[in-house]
Design an enzyme around this catalytic site. Sequence first.
Site, short mmCIF file in Angstrom:
data_model
loop_
_atom_site.label_atom_id
_atom_site.label_comp_id
_atom_site.label_asym_id
_atom_site.label_seq_id
_atom_site.Cartn_x
_atom_site.Cartn_y
_atom_site.Cartn_z
N ARG A 196 35.43 72.33 83.29
CA ARG A 196 34.77 71.41 82.59
C ARG A 196 34.72 71.26 80.78
O ARG A 196 35.20 72.52 80.46
CB ARG A 196 33.30 70.98 82.85
CG ARG A 196 33.00 70.44 84.94
CD ARG A 196 31.79 70.10 84.57
NE ARG A 196 32.01 69.23 85.91
CZ ARG A 196 30.97 70.28 87.03
NH1 ARG A 196 31.43 71.57 86.97
NH2 ARG A 196 30.58 69.89 88.36
N LYS A 221 27.19 71.79 85.45
CA LYS A 221 26.16 70.50 85.16
C LYS A 221 25.83 70.47 86.65
O LYS A 221 24.60 69.70 86.03
CB LYS A 221 28.30 69.84 85.67
CG LYS A 221 27.75 68.00 85.59
CD LYS A 221 28.93 67.26 85.64
CE LYS A 221 27.66 66.15 86.03
NZ LYS A 221 29.47 64.85 85.83
N HIS A 294 39.76 64.41 80.23
CA HIS A 294 38.78 65.28 81.50
C HIS A 294 40.34 65.18 82.53
O HIS A 294 40.07 66.43 83.54
CB HIS A 294 37.72 64.01 81.83
CG HIS A 294 37.29 64.19 83.39
ND1 HIS A 294 36.39 65.32 83.27
CD2 HIS A 294 37.34 63.81 84.89
CE1 HIS A 294 35.78 65.57 84.69
NE2 HIS A 294 36.86 64.75 85.45
N ARG A 297 41.23 68.68 84.30
CA ARG A 297 40.58 69.20 85.01
C ARG A 297 41.50 68.42 87.16
O ARG A 297 40.84 69.11 87.60
CB ARG A 297 38.72 68.65 85.17
CG ARG A 297 37.95 69.21 86.19
CD ARG A 297 36.51 69.43 86.08
NE ARG A 297 35.54 68.92 87.09
CZ ARG A 297 34.93 69.91 87.57
NH1 ARG A 297 35.20 71.24 87.49
NH2 ARG A 297 34.47 69.73 88.51
N HIS A 320 32.64 72.07 92.69
CA HIS A 320 31.73 70.66 93.29
C HIS A 320 31.25 71.06 94.25
O HIS A 320 31.52 71.70 95.30
CB HIS A 320 32.85 69.48 93.74
CG HIS A 320 33.93 69.01 92.77
ND1 HIS A 320 35.44 69.49 92.04
CD2 HIS A 320 33.48 67.85 91.89
CE1 HIS A 320 35.57 69.28 91.03
NE2 HIS A 320 34.67 67.91 90.96
N TYR A 329 39.81 64.02 93.92
CA TYR A 329 40.52 64.85 92.68
C TYR A 329 41.78 64.97 92.43
O TYR A 329 42.28 65.54 92.20
CB TYR A 329 39.61 65.86 92.12
CG TYR A 329 38.82 65.71 90.99
CD1 TYR A 329 38.58 65.84 89.60
CD2 TYR A 329 37.10 65.04 91.39
CE1 TYR A 329 37.91 65.36 88.56
CE2 TYR A 329 36.40 64.71 90.22
CZ TYR A 329 36.64 65.25 88.77
OH TYR A 329 35.71 64.62 87.88
#
Length: 342
Positions: A196, A221, A294, A297, A320, A329
Amino acid sequence: MATIRRRSTGKWEAQIRRLGQPSITKTFSAREDAAKWARATEREMDTGQFLPRTDGERTTVADACERYAREILPTKKSRRQIASDLTRLIDEWGPHSLIALTPDRIAAYRDRRLQTVSGDQVRKELGLLGRIYRVAMTDWGIHIPHGAPMDRVRLPPAGRGRERRVSDAELDAILAVTGSRELPSLCRVAVETAMRRGELTGLTWERVDLRRRVVHLPDTKNGQARDVPLSTRARDELAAIPRRLSGRVWGLTPDAASRAFARAVQTARARHVETQEAAGATPEADWLVGVRFHDLRHEATSRLFERGLSIVEVSAITGHTDLAMLRRYTHLRADDLVERLG
């Protein structure tokens, strides 16, 4: 029996006194409303269902949002965005007490906001409101008679998520025009590791083991530490970066990285259009359009799947915890999968 009397202001005051219960007083504009409230409250007392509502009546949405900002927000990773959403909730419902905010008012707000912003943004705002109510009831001991009003409001459907991928040619064009000395290595490591933005810009050399080709992230995160393996290219990019006295790998902040990237995208797109038009050709409609930092990623995660890694292996690299989110993604290029099908 409740005592109901008219005050000098012309309003009607209902007072209930019961042994073992706190004295409760509430004021109404009409005597009938005072009597109705008194009967309902005494009925709850008689059946053992009564809980004091004073805190819920006295605490406004603004009070709750401000307390949430003081006590809960500092523990969150996305503090800036949450703070912005808190301000919007205060602007919309600040003077309302927690008890007075009703599902129909929230639904009206939902429908109005959907005219100007995405459904995902509305989901974030209303989700935050729901969390504030749950914290108020669970942690702060504020009684809301009918529970959080958000529980009776339908949220907009979740969006499909971004599907933008960044090609090597696009990334090369972006980095060829950037005025930042640090952005090229930052972006190349990003597309190799799927880290990230905040993880990259906050990286320090003490967390980088070039010999083992591993980066350790102690604070992510989702609150879980993880180790990120480095490809040969990522290792080489990091090895070529001059060391800073501060110990940080890059000097860019998260916002500065995004701004530098956005400027480079804009410049690269303008040059593409200029070059194509000068040659009498039509610029490619999608070339460098809608690209964000972003998306690197996103691209990196998709490439991990294209290399044959399993979803468990990819999640260990990207961090994740929601496998359904991870699937959003992964938009694999069909051409890259043809050879694997045989």
